[in-house]
Design a protein around this motif. Sequence first.
Motif, short mmCIF file in Angstrom:
data_model
loop_
_atom_site.label_atom_id
_atom_site.label_comp_id
_atom_site.label_asym_id
_atom_site.label_seq_id
_atom_site.Cartn_x
_atom_site.Cartn_y
_atom_site.Cartn_z
N GLU A 204 0.82 -1.21 0.00
CA GLU A 204 0.00 0.00 0.00
C GLU A 204 0.85 1.26 0.00
N ASP A 205 2.13 1.16 0.43
CA ASP A 205 3.02 2.32 0.43
C ASP A 205 3.33 2.81 -0.99
N ILE A 206 3.08 1.97 -1.99
CA ILE A 206 3.30 2.37 -3.37
C ILE A 206 2.28 3.43 -3.79
N ILE A 207 1.11 3.43 -3.14
CA ILE A 207 0.05 4.37 -3.48
C ILE A 207 0.41 5.74 -2.91
N THR A 208 0.75 6.66 -3.78
CA THR A 208 1.22 7.97 -3.31
C THR A 208 0.14 9.04 -3.32
N HIS A 209 -0.87 8.90 -4.17
CA HIS A 209 -1.91 9.92 -4.28
C HIS A 209 -3.28 9.28 -4.45
N VAL A 210 -4.24 9.74 -3.67
CA VAL A 210 -5.64 9.34 -3.83
C VAL A 210 -6.44 10.61 -4.08
N LEU A 211 -7.05 10.69 -5.25
CA LEU A 211 -7.76 11.90 -5.68
C LEU A 211 -9.25 11.64 -5.79
N GLN A 212 -10.00 12.71 -5.79
CA GLN A 212 -11.43 12.64 -6.07
C GLN A 212 -11.61 12.71 -7.60
N PRO A 213 -12.69 12.13 -8.13
CA PRO A 213 -12.88 12.14 -9.58
C PRO A 213 -12.95 13.54 -10.18
N GLU A 214 -13.35 14.54 -9.36
CA GLU A 214 -13.36 15.92 -9.84
C GLU A 214 -11.95 16.39 -10.22
N GLU A 215 -10.94 15.71 -9.69
CA GLU A 215 -9.54 16.04 -10.00
C GLU A 215 -9.02 15.18 -11.14
N ALA A 216 -9.89 14.92 -12.12
CA ALA A 216 -9.57 13.99 -13.21
C ALA A 216 -8.26 14.34 -13.90
N GLN A 217 -8.10 15.58 -14.31
CA GLN A 217 -6.91 15.98 -15.04
C GLN A 217 -5.66 15.93 -14.16
N LYS A 218 -5.81 16.27 -12.89
CA LYS A 218 -4.66 16.32 -11.99
C LYS A 218 -3.95 14.97 -11.91
N GLY A 219 -4.71 13.88 -11.90
CA GLY A 219 -4.10 12.56 -11.80
C GLY A 219 -3.12 12.30 -12.92
N PHE A 220 -3.49 12.69 -14.13
CA PHE A 220 -2.62 12.46 -15.29
C PHE A 220 -1.48 13.47 -15.33
N ASP A 221 -1.73 14.68 -14.86
CA ASP A 221 -0.65 15.66 -14.77
C ASP A 221 0.44 15.19 -13.80
N LEU A 222 0.03 14.59 -12.70
CA LEU A 222 1.00 14.10 -11.71
C LEU A 222 1.95 13.08 -12.32
N LEU A 223 1.42 12.26 -13.23
CA LEU A 223 2.21 11.16 -13.78
C LEU A 223 2.91 11.50 -15.08
N THR A 224 2.68 12.68 -15.60
CA THR A 224 3.34 13.08 -16.84
C THR A 224 4.25 14.29 -16.65
N THR A 225 4.45 14.68 -15.38
CA THR A 225 5.41 15.72 -15.04
C THR A 225 6.33 15.19 -13.94
N HIS A 226 7.35 15.95 -13.61
CA HIS A 226 8.34 15.48 -12.63
C HIS A 226 7.80 15.68 -11.21
N THR A 227 7.18 14.63 -10.67
CA THR A 227 6.64 14.68 -9.31
C THR A 227 7.04 13.40 -8.60
N ASP A 228 6.62 13.29 -7.35
CA ASP A 228 6.91 12.08 -6.58
C ASP A 228 5.83 11.00 -6.76
N ALA A 229 4.92 11.22 -7.71
CA ALA A 229 3.81 10.27 -7.90
C ALA A 229 4.32 8.92 -8.39
N VAL A 230 3.79 7.86 -7.79
CA VAL A 230 4.05 6.51 -8.27
C VAL A 230 2.71 5.91 -8.69
N LYS A 231 1.89 5.54 -7.72
CA LYS A 231 0.55 5.05 -8.04
C LYS A 231 -0.47 6.11 -7.63
N VAL A 232 -1.21 6.58 -8.61
CA VAL A 232 -2.26 7.56 -8.41
C VAL A 232 -3.60 6.87 -8.58
N MET A 233 -4.51 7.08 -7.62
CA MET A 233 -5.83 6.47 -7.68
C MET A 233 -6.92 7.52 -7.55
#
Length: 338
Positions: free
Chosen positions: A301-330
Amino acid sequence: METVTYAGPKNILFQNNRKPTITKGWAIIKTSYAGICGSDLSIFAGVHPRAEAPLVMGHEFSGTIEEGHPTLKKGTRVTVNPLLRCGECYPCQNGYSHVCENLKLVGIDCDGGMGEYVKVPIHSIVPLKDNISMKLGALIEPVAVAVHAIRQGNYMPGDSVVIFGAGTIGLCVALTLRSYGAKNLIIVEPNKLRLEKAKQLGFQTLDPLSENVTEKIVEGTDNIGADYVFDCAGHPSVVEAITEVVRVRGNIVIVAMYKQPPTLDMRQGMFKELNIQFVRVYTDKDFQIAIDLVDNHKEYEDIITHVLQPEEAQKGFDLLTTHTDAVKVMYEFNRGEL
């Protein structure tokens, strides 16, 4: 119902769609959590060969039975094996349906788990054990990828291992190997934030941007090289390194999907008489083993770095396509559930 929908290249929308309706052989699941996968990033970029907009993505998810299952009652906690096999081709007829010639996936070839409800084949629904959280339930699929890679690679406890890539799959491979008894294990990753996550999980790491990876690995293995190398990065620079850091008659397991065909040093492979294993997704047994592993090793479960609400739809993909600490975004759909 609320959904995270692919509307076109680099266009992710939070929107309301109709709740799916029951069809024969399929059931409805009320989604709890859904993770973003590398395949979803290919869809987001507009380069996936099969996914077509509009599409509710998501093939890594957990939820509860809503309706349509013949034996599991409403509210039963489940995850889903998202593979859709034809059942008719040579691999399907000979016990290799995970490499079906017409393989499709929920969330790629039909709407998936990034919505409040999702329709899936009844046979693909897998009950979760009581001690597995719903967040971990949504991580079973990538753990199954790791299990399959390790089992197909014929890893033996005690063998030295190098893993290229500290994304979700790389870390799942590392945690799974450790659960199998791996001691001498190194993760190579250029993203310093992901490298820090690997360190937090207790792994030895190397940064290829500041360290001579080949030299360090060879020196650390008594000038022999690693017994196993797992490529979980899918980057051309890794292909150049894997035949250098593995020992003579060593084992290379290609886990990552390459966006473009890479150039592999076939001469080095011949001189060292290397074993190169390619793997794809997982079998039903791998999926069940993954559930057992997650049940006994909650550190996944430590692999899960970000849990977002569906209203943050775009943010999830931004986290994983820019230089951040995101690993698993849900995305969380059943709000407030553990």
